[in-house]
Scaffold this active site. Structure first.
Site, PDB file in Angstrom:
ATOM      1  N   THR A   1      -3.762  19.576  43.120  1.00  0.00           N
ATOM      2  CA  THR A   1      -4.701  20.665  43.418  1.00  0.00           C
ATOM      3  C   THR A   1      -4.091  21.949  42.858  1.00  0.00           C
ATOM      4  O   THR A   1      -2.967  21.948  42.353  1.00  0.00           O
ATOM      5  CB  THR A   1      -4.884  20.819  44.951  1.00  0.00           C
ATOM      6  OG1 THR A   1      -3.584  21.039  45.513  1.00  0.00           O
ATOM      7  CG2 THR A   1      -5.492  19.577  45.555  1.00  0.00           C
TER       8      THR A   1
ATOM      9  N   SER B   1      10.716   7.775  32.468  1.00  0.00           N
ATOM     10  CA  SER B   1      10.978   6.518  33.199  1.00  0.00           C
ATOM     11  C   SER B   1       9.812   6.185  34.129  1.00  0.00           C
ATOM     12  O   SER B   1       9.466   5.013  34.305  1.00  0.00           O
ATOM     13  CB  SER B   1      12.285   6.611  33.985  1.00  0.00           C
ATOM     14  OG  SER B   1      12.170   7.471  35.090  1.00  0.00           O
TER      15      SER B   1
ATOM     16  N   ASN C   1       0.246  13.268  40.792  1.00  0.00           N
ATOM     17  CA  ASN C   1       1.585  13.714  40.433  1.00  0.00           C
ATOM     18  C   ASN C   1       2.582  13.031  41.349  1.00  0.00           C
ATOM     19  O   ASN C   1       2.264  12.703  42.497  1.00  0.00           O
ATOM     20  CB  ASN C   1       1.713  15.241  40.599  1.00  0.00           C
ATOM     21  CG  ASN C   1       3.106  15.744  40.236  1.00  0.00           C
ATOM     22  OD1 ASN C   1       3.656  15.376  39.197  1.00  0.00           O
ATOM     23  ND2 ASN C   1       3.682  16.563  41.104  1.00  0.00           N
TER      24      ASN C   1
ATOM     25  N   LEU D   1       0.388  23.784  35.920  1.00  0.00           N
ATOM     26  CA  LEU D   1      -0.961  23.823  35.340  1.00  0.00           C
ATOM     27  C   LEU D   1      -1.803  24.873  36.077  1.00  0.00           C
ATOM     28  O   LEU D   1      -1.662  25.056  37.289  1.00  0.00           O
ATOM     29  CB  LEU D   1      -1.603  22.437  35.449  1.00  0.00           C
ATOM     30  CG  LEU D   1      -0.871  21.356  34.637  1.00  0.00           C
ATOM     31  CD1 LEU D   1      -1.318  19.958  35.073  1.00  0.00           C
ATOM     32  CD2 LEU D   1      -1.093  21.552  33.141  1.00  0.00           C
TER      33      LEU D   1
ATOM     34  N   HIS E   1       6.311  13.679  43.062  1.00  0.00           N
ATOM     35  CA  HIS E   1       7.249  14.768  43.333  1.00  0.00           C
ATOM     36  C   HIS E   1       8.437  14.188  44.093  1.00  0.00           C
ATOM     37  O   HIS E   1       8.234  13.432  45.066  1.00  0.00           O
ATOM     38  CB  HIS E   1       6.557  15.858  44.163  1.00  0.00           C
ATOM     39  CG  HIS E   1       7.450  17.004  44.511  1.00  0.00           C
ATOM     40  ND1 HIS E   1       7.809  17.975  43.605  1.00  0.00           N
ATOM     41  CD2 HIS E   1       8.069  17.317  45.676  1.00  0.00           C
ATOM     42  CE1 HIS E   1       8.621  18.847  44.201  1.00  0.00           C
ATOM     43  NE2 HIS E   1       8.788  18.472  45.452  1.00  0.00           N
TER      44      HIS E   1
ATOM     45  N   GLN F   1      12.871   4.537  43.725  1.00  0.00           N
ATOM     46  CA  GLN F   1      11.690   4.378  44.579  1.00  0.00           C
ATOM     47  C   GLN F   1      10.440   4.951  43.917  1.00  0.00           C
ATOM     48  O   GLN F   1       9.334   4.429  44.106  1.00  0.00           O
ATOM     49  CB  GLN F   1      11.919   5.053  45.941  1.00  0.00           C
ATOM     50  CG  GLN F   1      13.023   4.399  46.751  1.00  0.00           C
ATOM     51  CD  GLN F   1      12.823   2.896  46.896  1.00  0.00           C
ATOM     52  OE1 GLN F   1      11.731   2.424  47.214  1.00  0.00           O
ATOM     53  NE2 GLN F   1      13.864   2.142  46.614  1.00  0.00           N
ATOM     54  N   GLU F   2      10.623   5.979  43.109  1.00  0.00           N
ATOM     55  CA  GLU F   2       9.473   6.518  42.363  1.00  0.00           C
ATOM     56  C   GLU F   2       8.849   5.425  41.500  1.00  0.00           C
ATOM     57  O   GLU F   2       7.614   5.301  41.406  1.00  0.00           O
ATOM     58  CB  GLU F   2       9.918   7.680  41.462  1.00  0.00           C
ATOM     59  CG  GLU F   2      10.370   8.914  42.212  1.00  0.00           C
ATOM     60  CD  GLU F   2      10.758  10.041  41.277  1.00  0.00           C
ATOM     61  OE1 GLU F   2      10.126  10.227  40.229  1.00  0.00           O
ATOM     62  OE2 GLU F   2      11.717  10.759  41.615  1.00  0.00           O
TER      63      GLU F   2
ATOM     64  N   ARG G   1       5.573  21.238  33.562  1.00  0.00           N
ATOM     65  CA  ARG G   1       4.836  22.489  33.373  1.00  0.00           C
ATOM     66  C   ARG G   1       3.866  22.690  34.523  1.00  0.00           C
ATOM     67  O   ARG G   1       3.211  21.739  34.970  1.00  0.00           O
ATOM     68  CB  ARG G   1       4.060  22.484  32.042  1.00  0.00           C
ATOM     69  CG  ARG G   1       4.891  22.148  30.827  1.00  0.00           C
ATOM     70  CD  ARG G   1       6.070  23.049  30.620  1.00  0.00           C
ATOM     71  NE  ARG G   1       5.688  24.437  30.394  1.00  0.00           N
ATOM     72  CZ  ARG G   1       6.564  25.448  30.377  1.00  0.00           C
ATOM     73  NH1 ARG G   1       7.830  25.225  30.635  1.00  0.00           N
ATOM     74  NH2 ARG G   1       6.165  26.678  30.157  1.00  0.00           N
TER      75      ARG G   1
HETATM   76  C1  GRF Z   1      12.767  13.057  37.687  1.00  0.00           C
HETATM   77  O1  GRF Z   1      13.555  14.075  38.276  1.00  0.00           O
HETATM   78  C2  GRF Z   1      11.781  12.569  38.692  1.00  0.00           C
HETATM   79  O2  GRF Z   1      12.304  12.680  40.005  1.00  0.00           O
HETATM   80  C3  GRF Z   1      10.626  13.503  38.531  1.00  0.00           C
HETATM   81  O3  GRF Z   1      10.624  13.868  37.157  1.00  0.00           O
HETATM   82  C4  GRF Z   1      11.938  13.696  36.609  1.00  0.00           C
HETATM   83  C5  GRF Z   1      11.941  12.894  35.330  1.00  0.00           C
HETATM   84  O4  GRF Z   1      11.221  11.740  35.532  1.00  0.00           O
HETATM   85  N1  GRF Z   1       9.407  12.856  38.908  1.00  0.00           N
HETATM   86  P1  GRF Z   1      10.901  10.732  34.285  1.00  0.00           P
HETATM   87  O5  GRF Z   1      12.125   9.865  34.120  1.00  0.00           O
HETATM   88  O6  GRF Z   1      10.648  11.593  33.050  1.00  0.00           O
HETATM   89  O7  GRF Z   1       9.714   9.961  34.745  1.00  0.00           O
END
Ligand code: GRF
Length: 195
Positions: free
Chosen positions: A140, A12, A106, A92, A108, A172-173, A90
């Site tokens: 990092t 997403s 990234n 890195l 988080h 919000q992400e 994963r």
């Molecule tokens: C979600 O838990 C999000 O908070 C974190 O990665 C997980 C999946 O995100 N960033 P996405 O829908 O695959 O982008």
């Protein structure tokens, strides 16, 4: 600017990033790369005409270097200027991170430096935090620890469970990551603070 997006699942955040790179945006997606050939995000990328690849991490179980060497092939072929880890699950190695240092982001799902690692929503609820959120940072060698490029905050509401809080953060992400990428791709390192 060419942007490669690494995913592990539904993607997403990848969709939000890919759909934001249009018009006068300085970047375009050049590859969506998954560590699982069945990752749902791969079909969403294909539907958008974005080149896709997958490198299954399971045959390389226990050998991170071999997995990352396999990742490097499609990555070097796509020649990205920027890598966005988006729901990429994963860890890195420092070798891989150092190769992309300063060009890898990234997202988080916590207000770093709080709650590095996993299960961030349950941990915020457990701690009785009144607010929570997400952070975009430069990657990092230390996990979830690079310079912060943006944060977005959400309230923790009475009755919240981890799933409800996670959904509020995820929304919000999808706003924060595209805003940070647009600035980062334009060479602007000022952090993005979303209310
Ligand atoms: C979600 O838990 C999000 O908070 C974190 O990665 C997980 C999946 O995100 N960033 P996405 O829908 O695959 O982008």
């Amino acid at each position: 600017k060419r942007v490669a997006i690494l995913i592990s699942g539904g993607g997403s955040n990848m969709v939000a990033l890919a759909d934001s790179m249009a018009g006068d945006h300085p970047a375009r997606p050049c590859l969506v790369l998954a560590n699982d050939p069945d990752a749902g995000g791969l079909d969403k990328a294909r539907a958008r005409g974005i080149a896709v690849a997958s490198v299954d991490h399971r045959p390389h179980a226990g050998d991170r270097a071999a997995f990352e060497a396999a990742l490097m092939e499609p990555l070097e072929a796509a020649a990205p200027d920027i890598i966005c880890l988006a729901g990429f699950m994963r860890v890195l190695t420092p070798d891989f991170v150092n190769r992309w240092q300063g060009r890898m982001l990234n997202i988080h799902p916590s207000l770093l430096p709080k709650y590095r690692g996993l299960n961030t929503h349950a941990r915020a609820l457990e701690a009785g935090d009144g607010e929570h959120g997400c952070t975009v940072h430069e990657v990092t060698a230390a996990l979830d620890d690079g310079p912060v490029l943006g944060q977005a905050r959400v309230p923790v509401l009475p009755g919240d469970n981890p799933a409800a809080l996670a959904a509020r953060v995820l929304e919000q992400e999808h706003r924060l990551y595209p805003a940070v990428l647009r600035r980062f791709a334009a060479g602007d390192r000022r952090p993005v603070w979303l209310p």
